[in-house]
Design an enzyme around this catalytic site. Structure first.
Site, mmCIF file in Angstrom:
data_model
loop_
_atom_site.group_PDB
_atom_site.id
_atom_site.type_symbol
_atom_site.label_atom_id
_atom_site.label_comp_id
_atom_site.label_asym_id
_atom_site.label_seq_id
_atom_site.Cartn_x
_atom_site.Cartn_y
_atom_site.Cartn_z
ATOM 1 N N LEU A 169 7.461 -1.610 -3.048
ATOM 2 C CA LEU A 169 6.891 -1.881 -4.371
ATOM 3 C C LEU A 169 6.651 -3.382 -4.413
ATOM 4 O O LEU A 169 7.438 -4.159 -3.852
ATOM 5 C CB LEU A 169 7.869 -1.480 -5.479
ATOM 6 C CG LEU A 169 8.146 0.021 -5.645
ATOM 7 C CD1 LEU A 169 9.167 0.256 -6.753
ATOM 8 C CD2 LEU A 169 6.860 0.789 -5.942
ATOM 9 N N ASP A 170 5.579 -3.801 -5.070
ATOM 10 C CA ASP A 170 5.310 -5.230 -5.198
ATOM 11 C C ASP A 170 6.473 -5.901 -5.915
ATOM 12 O O ASP A 170 7.233 -5.250 -6.655
ATOM 13 C CB ASP A 170 4.030 -5.465 -6.009
ATOM 14 C CG ASP A 170 2.813 -4.893 -5.304
ATOM 15 O OD1 ASP A 170 2.855 -4.740 -4.071
ATOM 16 O OD2 ASP A 170 1.827 -4.599 -6.004
ATOM 17 N N LYS A 171 6.533 -7.213 -5.745
ATOM 18 C CA LYS A 171 7.631 -7.964 -6.365
ATOM 19 C C LYS A 171 7.685 -7.724 -7.883
ATOM 20 O O LYS A 171 8.758 -7.590 -8.470
ATOM 21 C CB LYS A 171 7.430 -9.448 -6.054
ATOM 22 C CG LYS A 171 8.556 -10.333 -6.467
ATOM 23 C CD LYS A 171 8.319 -11.746 -5.978
ATOM 24 C CE LYS A 171 9.329 -12.690 -6.613
ATOM 25 N NZ LYS A 171 9.047 -14.078 -6.294
ATOM 26 N N LYS A 221 -3.119 -1.427 -8.056
ATOM 27 C CA LYS A 221 -3.729 -2.614 -8.677
ATOM 28 C C LYS A 221 -5.168 -2.797 -8.200
ATOM 29 O O LYS A 221 -6.052 -3.122 -8.994
ATOM 30 C CB LYS A 221 -2.913 -3.861 -8.328
ATOM 31 C CG LYS A 221 -1.550 -3.892 -8.986
ATOM 32 C CD LYS A 221 -0.771 -5.087 -8.507
ATOM 33 C CE LYS A 221 0.635 -5.104 -9.087
ATOM 34 N NZ LYS A 221 1.514 -6.029 -8.375
#
Ligand code: URA
Length: 239
Positions: free
Chosen positions: A103-105, A189
């Protein structure tokens, strides 16, 4: 055959030092008789281990459900930034757990950590069709055109081909559920940005049959139940 101290420490409940103390205090029984030395070996499939009279499950792998907060990297280590592993106790970190997919930060929500490479592969392979469901807040409002575009499988400006994905607008369309069966870099995104609806925040709710436990507050974790593990092992979306 495995060393008893290793088996008990591998559950993540006790450190090796604590296990030694438990054994010295006579609180560990193997097949009903007290274990005298930490280096004794046994076959965990064949012999029942108990601590204080309670059976201990010495499964070969560990599975952890984590509610990832924003601000941590989905990595096992990083020289400069904190990672999701920092949320786990040292005994579990020592086992070599890794996050199943990234998962992205700034993305929050369900993250599975394990040392079971086969299961991780099964869950991440697009061929296995394990859906990942994200709740996204966007700028603007998603609409029927966006739903159709994602369902058709988008090709992004940089040439990235996305498999058909689900999009379900919620409320006035400023939030939505996105269902992916793959996990390319920044995929949600990038897809929504390509539709002119940049993501403001992103949260993973589900991975195949595994739903983020509502009882886990951000930054906390729990072991998967035996039932969750066996359901995950059989998980395959019917296309
Ligand atoms: N898609 C993204 O863009 N980010 C994530 O963290 C997960 C899926």
């Amino acid at each position: 055959m495995e060393r008893i101290d290793k088996l008990l420490a591998s559950t993540g409940k006790w450190s090796r030092r604590e296990v030694k103390d438990l054994i010295r205090q006579g609180r560990v029984l193997a097949g009903g008789r007290p274990v005298l030395r930490p280096e004794e070996k046994l076959d965990p499939e064949a012999v029942r281990l108990t601590v204080d009279g309670r059976a201990v499950d010495c499964a070969p792998f560990v599975y952890v459900m984590l509610h990832k907060p924003a601000g941590l990297l989905s990595a096992t280590e990083d020289p400069r930034q904190p990672t999701v592993l920092d949320l786990l106790p040292p005994e579990l970190r020592r086992r070599g757990l890794f996050p199943v997919g990234r998962l992205d930060k700034d993305t929050t929500g369900l993250l599975l950590l394990t040392d079971d490479g086969d299961l991780a592969h099964q869950l991440l392979s697009p061929k296995k069709h394990v859906d990942k469901v994200y709740l996204a807040q966007v700028e603007g409002r998603v609409d029927g055109e966006d739903v159709r575009a994602l369902a058709a499988g988008m090709v992004l400006e940089d040439g990235l081909h996305c498999l058909p994905a689900g999009l379900e607008p919620l409320g006035d369309g400023s939030s939505c559920l996105v269902t992916l069966r793959e996990g390319k870099y920044h995929q949600v995104k990038r897809m929504l940005a390509a539709r002119g609806k940049p993501v403001v925040s992103l949260h993973r709710r589900r991975m195949g049959p595994l739903v983020l436990d509502e009882g886990l507050s951000s930054g906390t974790w729990r072991f998967l139940t035996a039932e969750e593990v066996s359901i995950l092992r059989c998980s395959r979306r019917v296309p």
